[in-house]
Scaffold this motif. Sequence first.
Motif, PDB file in Angstrom:
ATOM      1  N   ASN A   1      41.973 -48.769  78.433  1.00 36.62           N
ATOM      2  CA  ASN A   1      43.148 -48.251  78.386  1.00 36.62           C
ATOM      3  C   ASN A   1      43.864 -48.459  79.882  1.00 36.62           C
ATOM      4  O   ASN A   1      44.001 -47.247  80.558  1.00 36.62           O
ATOM      5  CB  ASN A   1      43.285 -46.785  77.833  1.00 36.62           C
TER       6      ASN A   1
ATOM      7  N   LEU B   1      46.925 -46.325  81.056  1.00 35.10           N
ATOM      8  CA  LEU B   1      46.660 -45.057  81.274  1.00 35.10           C
ATOM      9  C   LEU B   1      46.051 -44.776  82.485  1.00 35.10           C
ATOM     10  O   LEU B   1      46.425 -44.128  83.197  1.00 35.10           O
ATOM     11  CB  LEU B   1      45.788 -44.256  79.969  1.00 35.10           C
ATOM     12  N   TRP B   2      45.163 -45.566  82.876  1.00 38.27           N
ATOM     13  CA  TRP B   2      44.243 -45.316  84.004  1.00 38.27           C
ATOM     14  C   TRP B   2      45.065 -45.474  85.243  1.00 38.27           C
ATOM     15  O   TRP B   2      45.111 -44.830  86.248  1.00 38.27           O
ATOM     16  CB  TRP B   2      42.963 -46.228  83.862  1.00 38.27           C
TER      17      TRP B   2
ATOM     18  N   LEU C   1      47.557 -42.675  85.791  1.00 36.55           N
ATOM     19  CA  LEU C   1      46.823 -41.437  86.233  1.00 36.55           C
ATOM     20  C   LEU C   1      46.453 -41.741  87.910  1.00 36.55           C
ATOM     21  O   LEU C   1      46.526 -40.877  88.525  1.00 36.55           O
ATOM     22  CB  LEU C   1      45.831 -41.018  85.156  1.00 36.55           C
TER      23      LEU C   1
ATOM     24  N   ALA D   1      52.747 -34.129  77.160  1.00 31.95           N
ATOM     25  CA  ALA D   1      53.182 -35.450  77.035  1.00 31.95           C
ATOM     26  C   ALA D   1      53.987 -35.810  78.433  1.00 31.95           C
ATOM     27  O   ALA D   1      55.069 -35.118  78.343  1.00 31.95           O
ATOM     28  CB  ALA D   1      53.877 -35.953  75.918  1.00 31.95           C
TER      29      ALA D   1
ATOM     30  N   GLY E   1      54.288 -41.066  81.376  1.00 39.47           N
ATOM     31  CA  GLY E   1      53.033 -41.625  81.124  1.00 39.47           C
ATOM     32  C   GLY E   1      53.090 -42.294  79.699  1.00 39.47           C
ATOM     33  O   GLY E   1      54.014 -42.095  78.891  1.00 39.47           O
TER      34      GLY E   1
ATOM     35  N   ARG F   1      48.754 -42.077  74.282  1.00 44.42           N
ATOM     36  CA  ARG F   1      47.323 -41.840  74.456  1.00 44.42           C
ATOM     37  C   ARG F   1      46.751 -42.030  73.022  1.00 44.42           C
ATOM     38  O   ARG F   1      47.122 -41.355  72.074  1.00 44.42           O
ATOM     39  CB  ARG F   1      47.043 -40.366  74.924  1.00 44.42           C
TER      40      ARG F   1
ATOM     41  N   VAL G   1      48.835 -37.040  77.634  1.00 46.36           N
ATOM     42  CA  VAL G   1      48.111 -37.527  79.025  1.00 46.36           C
ATOM     43  C   VAL G   1      47.755 -36.564  79.970  1.00 46.36           C
ATOM     44  O   VAL G   1      47.156 -36.528  80.985  1.00 46.36           O
ATOM     45  CB  VAL G   1      48.590 -38.970  79.857  1.00 46.36           C
TER      46      VAL G   1
ATOM     47  N   GLY H   1      40.013 -38.667  81.005  1.00 49.35           N
ATOM     48  CA  GLY H   1      40.974 -39.585  81.255  1.00 49.35           C
ATOM     49  C   GLY H   1      42.505 -38.857  80.859  1.00 49.35           C
ATOM     50  O   GLY H   1      43.114 -39.400  80.177  1.00 49.35           O
ATOM     51  N   GLU H   2      42.368 -37.871  81.809  1.00 42.93           N
ATOM     52  CA  GLU H   2      43.768 -37.069  81.563  1.00 42.93           C
ATOM     53  C   GLU H   2      44.169 -36.497  82.932  1.00 42.93           C
ATOM     54  O   GLU H   2      43.442 -36.300  83.971  1.00 42.93           O
ATOM     55  CB  GLU H   2      43.724 -35.925  80.698  1.00 42.93           C
TER      56      GLU H   2
END
Length: 133
Positions: free
Chosen positions: A35, A38-39, A42, A66, A70, A73, A79, A117-118
């Motif tokens: 993902n 997402l990474w 973040l 949410a 972002g 997810r 996220v 992952g958040e």
Amino acid sequence: MARAEVKVGDHITAGVIAVDADRGRVRLSIAAAANRELWHFLSRLRPGEVVSGTIAAIERFGVFVALDDGPGRPVFPGVGFISMAELSWHHFDSAAEVVQVGQRVSCKFLQFDTSNGEARLSLKAVAHSARRG
């Protein structure tokens, strides 16, 4: 994504999430490769930065957010995550006493939780800043 079973000699696709040149170690994440959007999002956040979003879900262990900028997810509803300890300076029995699903919030970014992952967030840190300012 379920935890991958890997063993020495396996070929995997992973993202580098930490490098310790002094010890000759690299920390990898299969989830980072799975993902990337997402990474990437973040990893750009900085501790102390104020982020905004909408309460997506309330659980007994904390609240999912949410974040406005972002990405979606795949598993969890947001996220961002606020632990029970970071919700309020005041005593409460349930997170629903502090926030409601659909409520807009501004939170301080604490850290990128690479294990889950958040974005780990604090609602009470923003409330404390508002009281002092």
